[in-house]
Structure formats: structure tokens, C-alpha cells
Design an enzyme around this catalytic site. Sequence first.
Site, PDB file in Angstrom:
ATOM      1  CB  CYS A 137      -0.985  -0.018   1.168  1.00  0.00           C
ATOM      2  SG  CYS A 137      -0.245   0.153   2.820  1.00  0.00           S
ATOM      3  CG  HIS A 196      -6.657   0.423  -1.915  1.00  0.00           C
ATOM      4  ND1 HIS A 196      -6.833  -0.415  -0.832  1.00  0.00           N
ATOM      5  CD2 HIS A 196      -7.724   0.167  -2.730  1.00  0.00           C
ATOM      6  CE1 HIS A 196      -7.943  -1.118  -0.964  1.00  0.00           C
ATOM      7  NE2 HIS A 196      -8.503  -0.780  -2.114  1.00  0.00           N
ATOM      8  CG  HIS A 248      -4.627   0.192   3.705  1.00  0.00           C
ATOM      9  ND1 HIS A 248      -3.904  -0.750   3.013  1.00  0.00           N
ATOM     10  CD2 HIS A 248      -5.547   0.677   2.823  1.00  0.00           C
ATOM     11  CE1 HIS A 248      -4.366  -0.853   1.786  1.00  0.00           C
ATOM     12  NE2 HIS A 248      -5.358   0.018   1.633  1.00  0.00           N
TER      13      HIS A 248
END
Length: 348
Positions: free
Chosen positions: A264, A324, A312
Site C-alpha cells: 500500500c 490502493h 493502510h
Amino acid sequence: MVSHRRTSQHAQTTLTGITVVSAALATAAAALSAPPAAADPAGHPSAGREAAAARVDSLYVEAERATEKYNGAQARTKELRHEVAALQDHTARAQERVNRMRGRLGALAAAQYRSGGIDPTVRLMLSERPDTYLEKAAALDRLGHSQAEELHGLRTAQRRLEQQRSETARKLTELEAGRRAVARHKRDVQRKLATARRLLNALPKRDRAAYDRASRSDGHREAAPDLRGAVPDSGRAAAAVAAVRAAVGRPYAWGSSGPSSFDCSGLTQWAYGRAGVSLPRTSQAQRGAGRTVPPGRMRPGDLVIYRSDASHVGMYVGNGQVVHAPHPGARVRYDPVGMMPISSVTRP
């Protein structure tokens, strides 16, 4: 339950896939842990299915957190390697300076020897540790002006050399600790992912395919959402958005920052790198890599940080969508910005 999976546009197909997968996951989880009766004493099959699906999702979240710790430790050890190399270079230069100064004092001693003997103060200058002698004011009175300057210079150079050696030793100790942390976090990631793989690999082939479709991990690339009218805040944000959108469809790989695969924070770091902006390596550090903006004022190019521990990150691309890298086995993709709890929004 925190999950990267969401219902796709083909709702009926996806919901059917989820039902099949949940039942199969329950069977797999029971085989790996406890008998079905013990896992579901009340006789409610849905409880077992939900627990199994939640366990896989939880493992992915835990693995991502461990990945970000790995990324942070890896980035720090890289910094330390550069710092140690610079310190070693400075130490070598300082040692050369000390050697040159001692050489000049040695020449003075040789001249005095030829003229009838070496002055005690010159012996002092040539000693390894002149500090104790220098503490005595009487010694300085016996030194000529030029000799005093030479001795003071040598004393300063030796002290600096010792400080640099001590700092180098401290950095080397920290570097070794960092290497151990990298290895520890790597094992943690691998262990959690191996457990998730065991659960998923226990599924029959048909059910595993249904799981991949439900989680959109089968490589199927959905049509890009309509992003017309989404205006980035700056030219560099526009370049980063273009880069991150071009990465859609590339696989997730933990610890990777592109260009062929990403985790990520590696994805957002790479995308902004393409725009000429240097971002830190971890999602936690990226949270502080710019100006915090309210979620209601997001613009394309903003970094959306998720979960309370900032484990994240995705990039907002407009019209309620982020791009993402979700989790192992999945690919870089579009998802609704509210797919999980938002911690903060950063504008680099």
C-alpha cells in the site's frame, strides 16, 4: 469486521460467490482448528462461516501491519548504512589529519634531537594522550606560542577523532538492531500469510475461484469509474494521480514499491516519486508528509490514511474513489474511499 473486500457491480454473482466461499471457508477453518460441533455448539452454521471469513480478513490486516513495520525498519537500516559510511569516511579523514599533525611534531622533535636533545614539551606533543599534561597550567607556560598552537590543534583533532569513533560504534550497534528487527518483522509477515494461504488452499478449486471473484483477486480488471470533473490540487498531484491510475491491475507484493508490484505505501510512494515528490516509505510516516485536510475536502492526489494505527494508505482520485494496493493475492484497484475507517487525509 475490517475487510478490503466489497460487493462489486455484479451484485448477484458476487453475493452467490460469497455464500459459496463462506461455507467452504468454514469447512477449511474447522479442518485446521477444531471439530465443527465445538466451533459451533449452538448449531448456527452462519456463525462458523462468518468466523472463518473474519479470520482470513484479520490475517491480511495483521500481515499488512507487520509489513509496514518491516518497511519502516528497512528504511531506517538504509539510512543508518549511509550514516555509518559517512562517519567512517569522516573518521578516516580525521585520522589522516592527526597523522599529519603528529608528523609535523615528529619533525620538530628530530630537529631538537640533532641540536642536543628533545624538549619535554615536545615529548608531550608526541605522546598518545597529551590531555593530562595539558591540564597543568605550568606545562603551557613552558611552551612556545607555535608549539602551543600545534599541541592544541592535535588535542582537538584527537578528541574529534575519538567522538567520531564512538558515534560510529553506536550507529553500528543500532544498525545491527535494525537488521534484527527487519528479520523479525519479515518472519511475522510470512507466518501470517502462510496461515491465510493454508485456509484458502484448503478450499476446493471451484470455491477458491469463487473467493477470488468475490474479493476481486482473480486479475479481473474492472472498468475505471467516471472521474470526470475531479480536479487535483496541483500539477504534481495530477501527475501522481495519473501514475497511480496507470498502476491499476498490477499485483500486490508486501515490501514492494514498484514498478511491477506494490504494497500500500509502496504504491503511493512510487506514484508521487513519478511526480518528483519524495514520500517516506511507511503509511504512518506518509500521514505526516504534508498538510492535513478534512475528509470532506479531499482532492485528487490526497493520501487517505486508514485505521487508527495508520497501517493502510490509498490515494484519492476523485468522485468518491481511491486507488490502493489492498492485500496479498489482490491487485491494485479502485475502491470507495469509505471502504474502511479513515484515520486522516494528507495533502503532500
